[in-house]
Design an enzyme around this catalytic site. Structure first.
Site, PDB file in Angstrom:
ATOM      1  N   HIS A   1      -8.971   3.594  -2.444  1.00 58.71           N
ATOM      2  CA  HIS A   1      -7.616   3.102  -2.191  1.00 58.71           C
ATOM      3  C   HIS A   1      -7.137   2.156  -3.294  1.00 58.71           C
ATOM      4  O   HIS A   1      -6.995   0.948  -3.073  1.00 58.71           O
ATOM      5  CB  HIS A   1      -7.582   2.407  -0.829  1.00 58.71           C
ATOM      6  CG  HIS A   1      -6.240   1.934  -0.388  1.00 58.71           C
ATOM      7  ND1 HIS A   1      -5.051   2.486  -0.820  1.00 58.71           N
ATOM      8  CD2 HIS A   1      -5.883   0.925   0.463  1.00 58.71           C
ATOM      9  CE1 HIS A   1      -4.037   1.857  -0.260  1.00 58.71           C
ATOM     10  NE2 HIS A   1      -4.510   0.909   0.517  1.00 58.71           N
TER      11      HIS A   1
ATOM     12  N   CYS B   1     -13.788   1.273   6.730  1.00 58.64           N
ATOM     13  CA  CYS B   1     -12.804   0.485   5.991  1.00 58.64           C
ATOM     14  C   CYS B   1     -12.644   1.047   4.582  1.00 58.64           C
ATOM     15  O   CYS B   1     -13.631   1.378   3.921  1.00 58.64           O
ATOM     16  CB  CYS B   1     -13.258  -0.969   5.880  1.00 58.64           C
ATOM     17  SG  CYS B   1     -13.595  -1.779   7.459  1.00 58.64           S
ATOM     18  N   SER B   2     -11.417   1.153   4.114  1.00 55.71           N
ATOM     19  CA  SER B   2     -11.194   1.628   2.747  1.00 55.71           C
ATOM     20  C   SER B   2     -11.661   0.563   1.761  1.00 55.71           C
ATOM     21  O   SER B   2     -11.526  -0.635   2.011  1.00 55.71           O
ATOM     22  CB  SER B   2      -9.724   1.938   2.521  1.00 55.71           C
ATOM     23  OG  SER B   2      -8.914   0.801   2.749  1.00 55.71           O
TER      24      SER B   2
ATOM     25  N   CYS C   1       0.805  -1.222   0.000  1.00 60.72           N
ATOM     26  CA  CYS C   1       0.000   0.000   0.000  1.00 60.72           C
ATOM     27  C   CYS C   1       0.839   1.273   0.000  1.00 60.72           C
ATOM     28  O   CYS C   1       0.313   2.361  -0.206  1.00 60.72           O
ATOM     29  CB  CYS C   1      -0.946   0.000   1.199  1.00 60.72           C
ATOM     30  SG  CYS C   1      -2.116  -1.369   1.191  1.00 60.72           S
TER      31      CYS C   1
END
Length: 397
Positions: free
Chosen positions: A345, A214-215, A81
């Site tokens: 994301h 939550c992404s 990430c």
């Protein structure tokens, strides 16, 4: 030597499969916007680091070729990430090392619907690069059927609650803030506001985290043009230039694993050390920062990052977000873009998209989400496995 961002661009972040496009289409859009913003041609670019996690080797070339066929070196970057910020860091190093005067950092991702697996490849945990991290989690909390990334961060939240008295409402306040911020961001995957109660009532992904904390998985791309001071002067780009004052990447240390705590294994020690290095190198502290884009992959990680960046003492982050100190009218505005939770994301694009947002903020170009008088910004991007990148940027030369 100094380095400057003179052009940024990004696509709207979208739910996977919501648009009929390929990753190279995303890069054409985002990279073209960054070059246009800088007022330069692709032929001016001397190096191209490209970040992504889910495509095959040399996908960076396939994407960059949409911008031109100049024979320029292209580097394929993968750091979970933290991939986008890693590509940006390479661009900065090329410039500050005197190797290049103009570098284009690209990041993209075309993802599948559904929860992210345990690593970038979502493969077998026994051979996964993050097997050691999940082993720490399993030893303390067991292993359940919920998505593994939600589980490890959710277990970090449970530990924080047990140790510091952090409440579910404080965790939900992070989600409420970031969803509210995204209403004014046309690039955000979601643009709906929710109350704390609505966030608490959403589907539970892994206790105490609900879906709205939550992404999501996302498709999208982002780009940044990083140049030398000489390039800024020769091209007359001083009005556009945002200085990269300092930047640091850290990886896991013994502290990450020694405690057996998910708080440590998801990266708080890495983030704390990266921030310390940036503060020392820049001569600036968190008290000098106006606007922050940080890695809120889950609401708990925003709280952990407040503490790592020195915005509050250990255990006080729940109270900090509840107080309003991290939104408009408070001490800092954190994730004016909506953050990962609401903006989206796409792994390879996230770190560069944070820099795009900060560049717009420091130039006063952020529209309805503009942070008044913003002059100094800080970005924080983290990936399990692990890497944490902290970047300090400032308007003016």
């Amino acid at each position: 030597m100094k380095s400057y961002i003179v052009g940024v661009g990004m696509t709207k972040f979208e739910k996977p499969e919501s648009r009929d496009w390929q990753y190279w289409d995303m890069v054409r859009e985002a990279g073209g916007a960054a070059l246009s913003d800088a007022g330069i041609a692709y032929g001016d670019v001397q190096q191209v680091p490209v970040g992504y996690c889910f495509q095959a080797s040399t996908a960076g070339q396939r994407a960059a070729y949409e911008l031109g066929l100049t024979g320029v070196p292209v580097y394929n970057v993968n750091n979970n990430c933290a991939t986008g910020s890693t590509a940006l860091m390479m661009a900065r190093q090329f410039v500050e090392g005197g190797i290049s005067d103009c570098v284009l950092a690209l990041g993209f991702e075309k993802m599948q619907r559904g929860a992210l697996g345990g690593g970038a490849d979502g493969g077998d945990f026994k051979t996964s690069p993050v097997a050691r991290h999940y082993g720490i989690m399993a030893a303390r909390h067991g292993f359940e059927m919920s998505p593994p990334t939600a589980q490890i961060f959710g277990d970090a939240a449970r530990e924080h609650m047990e140790k510091h008295g952090t409440t579910p409402a404080q965790l939900a306040a992070v989600g409420a803030k970031n969803h509210r911020h995204s209403v004014n961001n046309p690039y955000a995957q979601f643009q709906d506001a929710y109350t704390v109660d609505e966030i608490l009532a959403a589907k539970t992904i892994h206790t105490p985290l609900t879906k709205l904390q939550c992404s999501p998985t996302s498709d999208g791309a982002a780009a940044a043009v990083v140049v030398s001071e000489r390039f800024v002067e020769e091209r007359g780009l001083g009005e556009k230039a945002v200085e990269i004052v300092a930047q640091s990447m850290t990886t896991d240390t013994e502290e990450s694993f020694a405690s057996g705590s998910c708080v440590d294994v998801v990266g708080q020690p890495m983030s704390r050390e990266a921030a310390r290095q940036v503060y020392e190198a820049s001569g600036l502290g968190i008290e000098d920062v106006d606007v922050v884009e940080l890695h809120d992959c889950f609401s708990i990680n925003e709280l952990l990052t407040y503490e790592a960046l020195g915005m509050c003492a250990a255990g006080e982050s729940g109270k900090l977000v509840e107080s309003g100190a991290t939104t408009y009218g408070g001490r800092w505005v954190v994730n004016p873009s909506g953050g990962l939770i609401s903006k989206g994301h796409p792994l390879g694009a996230t770190g560069i998209a944070q820099i795009a947002e900060l560049t717009w903020q420091l130039r006063g170009e952020a529209g309805g989400r503009q942070v008044a008088g913003a002059r100094v910004g800080l970005a924080h991007n983290i990936g399990l496995g692990g890497a944490a990148v902290v970047t300090m940027v400032r308007r003016g030369r």
